[in-house]
Design an enzyme around this catalytic site. Structure first.
Site, PDB file in Angstrom:
ATOM      1  N   SER A 156      84.612  30.229  24.315  1.00 49.40           N
ATOM      2  CA  SER A 156      85.616  29.332  24.219  1.00 49.40           C
ATOM      3  C   SER A 156      84.958  27.940  24.940  1.00 49.40           C
ATOM      4  O   SER A 156      85.344  27.083  24.464  1.00 49.40           O
ATOM      5  CB  SER A 156      86.701  30.002  25.513  1.00 49.40           C
ATOM      6  OG  SER A 156      87.463  30.934  24.975  1.00 49.40           O
ATOM      7  N   ARG A 160      79.190  40.248  24.540  1.00 52.28           N
ATOM      8  CA  ARG A 160      78.516  39.667  23.130  1.00 52.28           C
ATOM      9  C   ARG A 160      77.081  39.960  23.263  1.00 52.28           C
ATOM     10  O   ARG A 160      76.319  40.243  22.315  1.00 52.28           O
ATOM     11  CB  ARG A 160      78.698  38.040  23.152  1.00 52.28           C
ATOM     12  CG  ARG A 160      80.271  37.658  22.804  1.00 52.28           C
ATOM     13  CD  ARG A 160      80.428  36.408  23.116  1.00 52.28           C
ATOM     14  NE  ARG A 160      80.332  36.286  24.855  1.00 52.28           N
ATOM     15  CZ  ARG A 160      80.817  35.220  25.177  1.00 52.28           C
ATOM     16  NH1 ARG A 160      81.619  34.219  24.524  1.00 52.28           N
ATOM     17  NH2 ARG A 160      80.744  34.957  26.622  1.00 52.28           N
ATOM     18  N   HIS A 214      87.795  36.947  20.166  1.00 56.92           N
ATOM     19  CA  HIS A 214      88.985  37.324  20.873  1.00 56.92           C
ATOM     20  C   HIS A 214      89.761  38.298  19.823  1.00 56.92           C
ATOM     21  O   HIS A 214      90.344  39.400  20.242  1.00 56.92           O
ATOM     22  CB  HIS A 214      89.786  36.410  21.697  1.00 56.92           C
ATOM     23  CG  HIS A 214      89.173  35.862  22.856  1.00 56.92           C
ATOM     24  ND1 HIS A 214      89.002  34.465  22.847  1.00 56.92           N
ATOM     25  CD2 HIS A 214      88.293  36.162  23.847  1.00 56.92           C
ATOM     26  CE1 HIS A 214      88.310  33.968  23.941  1.00 56.92           C
ATOM     27  NE2 HIS A 214      87.912  34.924  24.533  1.00 56.92           N
ATOM     28  N   LYS A 234      91.978  22.521  36.412  1.00 54.45           N
ATOM     29  CA  LYS A 234      92.050  21.267  35.929  1.00 54.45           C
ATOM     30  C   LYS A 234      91.306  21.055  34.328  1.00 54.45           C
ATOM     31  O   LYS A 234      91.754  20.073  33.503  1.00 54.45           O
ATOM     32  CB  LYS A 234      91.837  20.095  36.759  1.00 54.45           C
ATOM     33  CG  LYS A 234      92.359  19.811  37.975  1.00 54.45           C
ATOM     34  CD  LYS A 234      93.316  18.838  38.049  1.00 54.45           C
ATOM     35  CE  LYS A 234      94.095  18.468  39.417  1.00 54.45           C
ATOM     36  NZ  LYS A 234      94.599  19.982  39.855  1.00 54.45           N
TER      37      LYS A 234
END
Ligand code: PNS
Length: 167
Positions: A134, A96, A23, A47
Site C-alpha cells: 500500500s 511477502r 490483499h 493524518k
C-alpha cells in the site's frame, strides 16, 4: 488435548490504505480455508491515511461481493478483543518477503500471549503480488505513476479522482 475446532472463523486484519491486489489474493485464498472470513480494517486516524476508514470499508465491501463467506468490519483497540467479539478463532496474515517476517512474528507472538487460543496462520503472497505494498502504491500514485494491475479497478478510479482533486 482439545479437539480442533470444526468451525474456522478467520479474521484478516489490516490498514488496507489502499487495498491492493495482494490483499485481494489473500482474501480469495483465505475464503477457501475457513467457513467465514472477516476482513477487519483498523480504525486509525492517521493524518497520512489516503482513504478514510469508511471509504476503505466501502472499497472492501465492493470487492468481496463475489465471496459469500467474506464480510467486512472495522475495529479499534486490541485485535484479539475484536476477534473474540466476532467469534473468530484464526488470524490470517500474508507474508511477502523475509522483511515482513520479523514484524509479523512479533505481532503473532504478542497476540498469542494476549489470547493463546487464537492462532495466527500466514499465507505466502502470490509471487505476482510479492512486491506490492500500500505504501509504494501511494508513493507511485502521488508521483504520477501508473498502478493499474496492482490494485482493483475501483481503487484505481478512486486514486485517480483523488489525484485530480489535488491538481
Ligand atoms: O496492514 P497493517 O498496517 O500491517 O496491519 C497491522 C494490524 C492492523 C494487523 C495491527 O496494527 C493490529 O493488529 N493493530 C491492532 C492493535 C493491537 O492489537 N496491537 C497489539 C498486538 S500486535
Amino acid at each position: 488435548m482439545a479437539a480442533p475446532p470444526l468451525h474456522l472463523i478467520g479474521i484478516y486484519p489490516g490498514s488496507f490504505d489502499p487495498l491492493t491486489n495482494g490483499h485481494l489474493d489473500l482474501i480469495a485464498r483465505g475464503s477457501r480455508m475457513v467457513q467465514r472470513l472477516i476482513v477487519a480494517v483498523l480504525k486509525n486516524d492517521s493524518k497520512r491515511a489516503l482513504f478514510s476508514v469508511e471509504e476503505r470499508m466501502e472499497i472492501l465491501a465492493e470487492v468481496v461481493r463475489p465471496y459469500p463467506n467474506v464480510e467486512v468490519g472495522s475495529f479499534d483497540g486490541l485485535l484479539v478483543d475484536y476477534a473474540a467479539s466476532r467469534g473468530a478463532n484464526l488470524i490470517l496474515r500474508g507474508i511477502r518477503a523475509i522483511s515482513d517476517y520479523e514484524y509479523e512474528l512479533q505481532m503473532a507472538l504478542m497476540n498469542r500471549r494476549l489470547k493463546p487460543e487464537l492462532e495466527t496462520a500466514f499465507l505466502m503472497a502470490g509471487e505476482a503480488y510479492s512486491f506490492i505494498s500500500s505504501h509504494l502504491v501511494k508513493e507511485v500514485v502521488s508521483l504520477g505513476g501508473d498502478v493499474s494491475g496492482l490494485v482493483p479497478p475501483t481503487v484505481e478510479q478512486r486514486l485517480k479522482a483523488r489525484m485530480k482533486r489535488k491538481e
